[in-house]
Motif scaffolding. Structure first.
Motif, mmCIF file in Angstrom:
data_model
loop_
_atom_site.group_PDB
_atom_site.id
_atom_site.type_symbol
_atom_site.label_atom_id
_atom_site.label_comp_id
_atom_site.label_asym_id
_atom_site.label_seq_id
_atom_site.Cartn_x
_atom_site.Cartn_y
_atom_site.Cartn_z
ATOM 1 N N ASN A 1 0.926 -1.272 -0.034
ATOM 2 C CA ASN A 1 -0.068 0.002 -0.099
ATOM 3 C C ASN A 1 0.848 1.286 -0.151
ATOM 4 O OD1 ASN A 1 -2.358 -1.486 -0.079
ATOM 5 N ND2 ASN A 1 -3.209 -0.747 1.933
ATOM 6 N N GLU A 2 2.127 0.981 0.420
ATOM 7 C CA GLU A 2 3.050 2.374 0.164
ATOM 8 C C GLU A 2 2.796 2.861 -1.081
ATOM 9 O OE1 GLU A 2 3.961 -0.807 1.004
ATOM 10 O OE2 GLU A 2 6.059 -1.194 0.969
ATOM 11 N N GLU A 3 2.644 2.141 -2.142
ATOM 12 C CA GLU A 3 2.456 2.545 -3.484
ATOM 13 C C GLU A 3 1.441 3.660 -3.346
ATOM 14 O OE1 GLU A 3 2.392 0.018 -7.118
ATOM 15 O OE2 GLU A 3 2.118 -1.473 -5.522
ATOM 16 N N LEU A 4 0.537 3.666 -2.652
ATOM 17 C CA LEU A 4 -0.689 4.694 -2.646
ATOM 18 C C LEU A 4 0.003 6.085 -2.029
ATOM 19 C CD1 LEU A 4 -3.763 2.722 -1.718
ATOM 20 C CD2 LEU A 4 -2.802 3.625 -3.740
ATOM 21 N N ALA A 5 1.108 5.868 -1.415
ATOM 22 C CA ALA A 5 1.448 7.261 -0.879
ATOM 23 C C ALA A 5 2.493 7.817 -1.833
ATOM 24 C CB ALA A 5 2.371 6.838 0.321
ATOM 25 N N GLY A 6 2.974 7.034 -2.768
ATOM 26 C CA GLY A 6 3.762 7.386 -3.762
ATOM 27 C C GLY A 6 5.228 6.744 -3.943
ATOM 28 N N VAL A 7 5.242 5.779 -3.316
ATOM 29 C CA VAL A 7 6.509 4.876 -3.421
ATOM 30 C C VAL A 7 6.375 4.138 -4.685
ATOM 31 C CG1 VAL A 7 7.797 2.998 -2.049
ATOM 32 C CG2 VAL A 7 6.770 4.686 -1.020
ATOM 33 N N PRO A 8 7.446 4.218 -5.458
ATOM 34 C CA PRO A 8 7.343 3.554 -6.664
ATOM 35 C C PRO A 8 7.472 2.056 -6.598
ATOM 36 C CG PRO A 8 9.447 4.672 -6.593
ATOM 37 C CD PRO A 8 8.721 5.167 -5.435
ATOM 38 N N ALA A 9 6.759 1.394 -7.491
ATOM 39 C CA ALA A 9 6.292 -0.127 -7.429
ATOM 40 C C ALA A 9 7.821 -0.709 -7.136
ATOM 41 C CB ALA A 9 5.721 -0.599 -8.715
ATOM 42 N N HIS A 10 8.692 -0.647 -7.633
ATOM 43 C CA HIS A 10 9.876 -1.364 -7.542
ATOM 44 C C HIS A 10 10.361 -1.241 -6.065
ATOM 45 C CE1 HIS A 10 11.868 2.443 -8.667
ATOM 46 N NE2 HIS A 10 12.963 1.942 -7.774
ATOM 47 N N LYS A 11 10.353 -0.007 -5.440
ATOM 48 C CA LYS A 11 10.733 0.033 -4.080
ATOM 49 C C LYS A 11 9.872 -0.742 -3.230
ATOM 50 C CE LYS A 11 13.639 4.074 -3.959
ATOM 51 N NZ LYS A 11 13.899 5.295 -3.153
ATOM 52 N N ALA A 12 8.591 -0.544 -3.445
ATOM 53 C CA ALA A 12 7.409 -1.418 -2.557
ATOM 54 C C ALA A 12 7.721 -2.690 -2.808
ATOM 55 C CB ALA A 12 6.079 -0.917 -3.060
ATOM 56 N N PHE A 13 7.814 -3.080 -4.118
ATOM 57 C CA PHE A 13 8.113 -4.765 -4.448
ATOM 58 C C PHE A 13 9.441 -5.212 -3.589
ATOM 59 C CE2 PHE A 13 5.608 -5.212 -8.447
ATOM 60 C CZ PHE A 13 4.558 -4.522 -7.700
ATOM 61 N N ALA A 14 10.375 -4.367 -3.519
ATOM 62 C CA ALA A 14 11.497 -4.918 -2.571
ATOM 63 C C ALA A 14 11.192 -5.151 -1.251
ATOM 64 C CB ALA A 14 12.557 -3.827 -2.931
ATOM 65 N N GLY A 15 10.462 -4.271 -0.807
ATOM 66 C CA GLY A 15 9.954 -4.327 0.701
ATOM 67 C C GLY A 15 9.307 -5.568 0.708
ATOM 68 N N MET A 16 8.407 -5.751 -0.141
ATOM 69 C CA MET A 16 7.530 -6.849 -0.141
ATOM 70 C C MET A 16 8.193 -8.311 -0.087
ATOM 71 S SD MET A 16 4.198 -7.882 -2.705
ATOM 72 C CE MET A 16 4.952 -7.424 -4.247
ATOM 73 N N LEU A 17 9.178 -8.061 -1.106
ATOM 74 C CA LEU A 17 9.942 -9.324 -1.235
ATOM 75 C C LEU A 17 10.821 -9.826 0.180
ATOM 76 C CD1 LEU A 17 10.838 -8.757 -4.937
ATOM 77 C CD2 LEU A 17 9.746 -10.610 -4.036
ATOM 78 N N ILE A 18 11.236 -8.796 0.480
ATOM 79 C CA ILE A 18 12.249 -9.058 1.933
ATOM 80 C C ILE A 18 10.960 -9.586 2.982
ATOM 81 C CG2 ILE A 18 13.285 -7.924 3.812
ATOM 82 C CD1 ILE A 18 14.158 -5.696 1.847
ATOM 83 N N VAL A 19 9.842 -9.110 3.135
ATOM 84 C CA VAL A 19 9.192 -9.688 4.179
ATOM 85 C C VAL A 19 8.659 -11.106 3.623
ATOM 86 C CG1 VAL A 19 6.835 -9.541 5.147
ATOM 87 C CG2 VAL A 19 8.122 -7.553 4.906
ATOM 88 N N THR A 20 8.475 -11.162 2.287
ATOM 89 C CA THR A 20 8.183 -12.484 1.756
ATOM 90 C C THR A 20 9.240 -13.488 2.059
ATOM 91 O OG1 THR A 20 6.693 -11.726 0.078
ATOM 92 C CG2 THR A 20 7.439 -13.868 -0.337
ATOM 93 N N ALA A 21 10.346 -13.070 1.852
ATOM 94 C CA ALA A 21 11.608 -14.098 2.136
ATOM 95 C C ALA A 21 11.810 -14.336 3.827
ATOM 96 C CB ALA A 21 12.992 -13.165 1.482
ATOM 97 N N LEU A 22 11.386 -13.352 4.421
ATOM 98 C CA LEU A 22 11.664 -13.653 5.842
ATOM 99 C C LEU A 22 10.592 -14.677 6.196
ATOM 100 C CD1 LEU A 22 13.036 -12.342 8.429
ATOM 101 C CD2 LEU A 22 11.220 -10.549 8.531
ATOM 102 N N GLY A 23 9.397 -14.411 5.589
ATOM 103 C CA GLY A 23 8.183 -15.585 5.823
ATOM 104 C C GLY A 23 8.941 -17.029 5.268
ATOM 105 N N ARG A 24 9.476 -16.741 4.079
ATOM 106 C CA ARG A 24 9.782 -18.217 3.487
ATOM 107 C C ARG A 24 10.764 -18.936 4.584
ATOM 108 N NH1 ARG A 24 14.432 -19.364 0.403
ATOM 109 N NH2 ARG A 24 14.113 -20.784 -1.451
#
Lengths: 608, 84
Positions: free
Chosen positions: A404-427
């Motif tokens: 959802n940080e994309e809605l604040a203006g964060v570009p998708a690639h940065k938001a996705f990097a954060g999402m992937l970090i949390v996903t990797a943590l979960g993994r």
């Protein structure tokens, strides 16, 4: 009862439209009956003459009602009557505007309107009650993470993610917070069965109160509820029970999907009143929603600890309390997936425990979003997020990682990097994370122009980019088409439907959809608006089936660029002294881009 | 009924869309028509209804003018132009 072969005269009393009758003829013949289809547009006199010669058991007339048609049909019935055929032959009329009461008014024995199935007509001819094919609508809960191995498809990014995860886990060792302590207390000392029996543990309440802010403290020590809320009265609760019993007794759930493999559809609820939420949920289930997502008020995420009670209020978001969640759970059909969001605040870890104990199917966790765009201190949410993921593993709750940080203006690639970090943590911790990229008209594309031509390419690029990095489930949201909806009901439903069709075309696992009130901010959304978008999505799924939407060449170009940019961001994060410092440094979204490290819970992380 | 006041400015019909809590489609139909009549409309029709467990999504219509009737909004606009 022995099978009795019937003779049916099919009469298209319409210059062109006899398709429905042809479908019915096929059904009747397959059922072993004899049919005779007359040419279109015969005058009533000629039809009656044929009836006199053929002696059918039924005459089925098809006609689109319009000016003067009522008179023609009435004359036909009168002529049949005058010819002495009325008592021997059942007269039936069907068509787009036909209703049973109109048919009776015109003198027919039955009338079939739009939506009539061939099976229904066959049942009528055979004189047996029609039983809809309930098996066709039978739904079962689906694990949307099933079949995913969480293998990295991009080795370079996979290595970076693993390095970052190791750093995060090393940094967090020995760190504790009030949120972690509450989650463990709730996990170890709060017995859900005792709660259901109405037993309150004084020991738990006191130990819990010591870990809370003043408002939850006042509840656990003195029974006071949040000043913005009120308890549902005993009378209201009795009425709710009665309503639920009656509604459940006549519930049948429908399917939005037209073909196997189309995404599961989630709706979001949170009117502020759990009773109204339940009413909306039942409507959505009846109209085909596969899952429901609990939205809580924003102050809930900023307060240390939960209150209790069956509480209602008149603001956005329904309060997370054990009682409220229990009532929601009790209202759900067995096939409905239930998500309780934990992602962003000071109760992240405990929400997962509560959701797990009360029977939720899914939760939501994202450290990067919660830290950068939802007001929670990055260090606090990092340690709480790790605890939340561990609890999600314990309670077997897959969770989505929303951007959802994309809605604040964060570009998708940065938001996705954060999402992937949390996903990797979960993994790493053995969880089942789900990627939740936004299908939205985000500030990035408003400024960058990626959606000037269409809404397809950039959304398709997101899916393509993520799929090229990791084999993980995808659940675009939240809701799809966010910021493309207007207050107009048709426009809003249409854009939701088209985004859903795009999601289906991209073969994602699930979507969250809005109501047609998405862009309206004057009050809570209404049930009719929920029906609108579910209907629209069903039509989108029906229209495309297994067909695909073809993006333009831009989609692949943007996907490739996105992957390169994600890798570059992850390199920087991996080189940062800690993940928390990377969040502060803006590597996953800077202040210029609209991301501000939150302050909620700052200074509350301590060493054990 | 001759349309009065703001209703006379409705070009042809007024649609009301909502979700009615009811136990069958038949009940939904009856409630929808009764709702419009209780609001004072006489020329009413149910455009759409779909029933599911908790109730019915409806679109119910009140015709203010049928084709060929005396449309008050024509006169009102003419009056407005003259006044302007």
């Amino acid at each position: 009862m022995a099978f009795e072969r019937r003779k049916i005269l099919l009469v298209p009393l319409d210059p062109v439209h006899d398709i429905g009758l042809k479908m019915i003829r096929r059904g009747l013949e397959q059922a072993g009956h004899q049919t005779m289809l007359l040419p279109p547009d015969l005058p009533p006199e000629e039809i009656v003459s044929i009836m006199g010669k053929e002696h059918p058991d039924h005459v089925m007339i098809s006609r689109t009602l319009g000016y003067g048609v009522g008179e023609v049909l009435g004359r036909f019935v009168d002529l049949a009557d005058a010819a002495g055929l009325r008592d021997k032959t059942a007269l039936v009329v069907g068509g787009m505007a036909v209703r049973p009461e109109l048919a009776a008014e015109l003198g027919f024995d039955a009338g079939f309107g739009p939506g009539t199935s061939v099976e229904e007509v066959v049942a009528f001819v055979e004189g047996r009650p029609y039983q809809p094919d309930l098996a066709g609508a039978k739904k079962q809960k689906k694990d949307i993470t099933a079949g995913y191995a969480y293998e990295y498809r991009h080795a370079g990014i996979g290595n970076l993610l693993e390095k970052i995860v190791t750093n995060i886990l090393t940094w967090s060792e020995g760190k504790i917070s009030p949120g972690i302590l509450r989650s463990r207390l709730r996990d170890e000392s709060w017995d859900v069965e005792s709660f259901r029996q109405g037993k309150v543990s004084r020991e738990f309440s006191e130990a819990y109160a010591q870990l809370c802010d003043p408002v939850p403290q006042a509840f656990h020590r003195k029974g006071e509820v949040h000043p913005k809320t009120r308890r549902q009265t005993d009378q209201e609760i009795a009425r709710l029970e009665d309503y639920l019993t009656k509604t459940k007794s006549r519930m049948t759930v429908s399917k939005v999907q037209h073909v196997e493999g189309q995404p599961k559809v989630f709706i979001q609820y949170g009117t502020g009143c759990p009773f109204m939420d339940i009413a909306h949920i039942k409507v959505c289930e009846a109209w085909g929603a596969d899952g429901v997502v609990h939205f809580d008020p924003s102050w809930g995420a900023r307060t240390e600890g939960f209150i209790g009670g069956f509480l209602t209020h008149q603001e956005d978001g329904s309060v997370v309390t054990p009682e409220n969640l229990s009532w929601i759970k009790a209202a759900l059909e067995a096939s409905t997936l239930w998500q309780v969001r934990a992602h962003r605040g000071l109760n992240t870890a405990e929400t997962v425990v509560l959701a797990g104990k009360l029977g939720a199917d899914l939760t939501k966790i994202n450290i990067a979003y919660g830290s950068l765009a939802a007001g929670t201190d990055p260090a606090r949410l990092t340690v709480d997020g790790i605890e939340a993921i561990r609890m999600a593993v314990k309670y077997k709750l897959p969770f989505d990682v929303v951007t959802n940080e994309e809605l604040a203006g964060v570009p998708a690639h940065k938001a996705f990097a954060g999402m992937l970090i949390v996903t990797a943590l979960g993994r790493r911790l053995g969880a089942r994370p789900i990627l939740q990229p936004l299908f939205s008209y985000s500030p990035e594309v408003m400024i960058g122009g990626q959606m000037i031509n269409n809404y397809i390419d950039f959304n398709a690029a997101k899916i393509e980019a993520l799929r090229s990095i990791i084999d993980a489930p995808l659940w675009p949201g939240a809701p799809i088409g966010f910021l493309t909806q207007t207050e107009d009901r048709v426009q809003s439903s249409m854009t939701t439907s088209l985004h859903a069709a795009l999601a289906a075309s991209l073969r994602v696992d699930a979507i969250s959809i809005a109501s047609s009130d998405e862009a309206y901010s004057g009050g809570p959304i209404i049930a009719a608006s929920r029906v609108d978008t579910l209907q629209a999505v069903a039509e989108g799924f029906r229209f495309f089936g297994e067909g695909r939407i073809t993006p333009t060449v831009h989609a692949q170009q943007w996907a490739d660029e996105m992957v390169d940019k994600i890798e570059a961001v992850l390199k920087e994060v991996a080189q940062s002294p800690t993940f928390v410092e990377a969040l502060y440094a803006g590597l996953l979204g800077s202040k210029e881009e609209g991301a501000y490290p939150g302050r909620g819970g700052r200074g509350t992380v301590t060493e054990k | 009924m001759v349309a009065q006041g703001v209703l006379s400015r409705v070009m042809d019909a007024l649609d009301l869309e909502t979700f009615l809590v009811c136990s069958s489609e038949e009940e939904g139909k009856e409630l929808a028509i009764r709702l419009m009549k209780s609001l004072g409309f006489q020329d009413v029709d149910l455009v759409f209804i779909r029933f599911g467990g908790p109730g019915a999504r409806i679109r119910v219509r009140a015709y203010i003018y049928r084709p060929g009737q005396d449309y008050a909004w024509v006169r009102q606009i003419d009056d407005g132009e003259k006044r302007g």
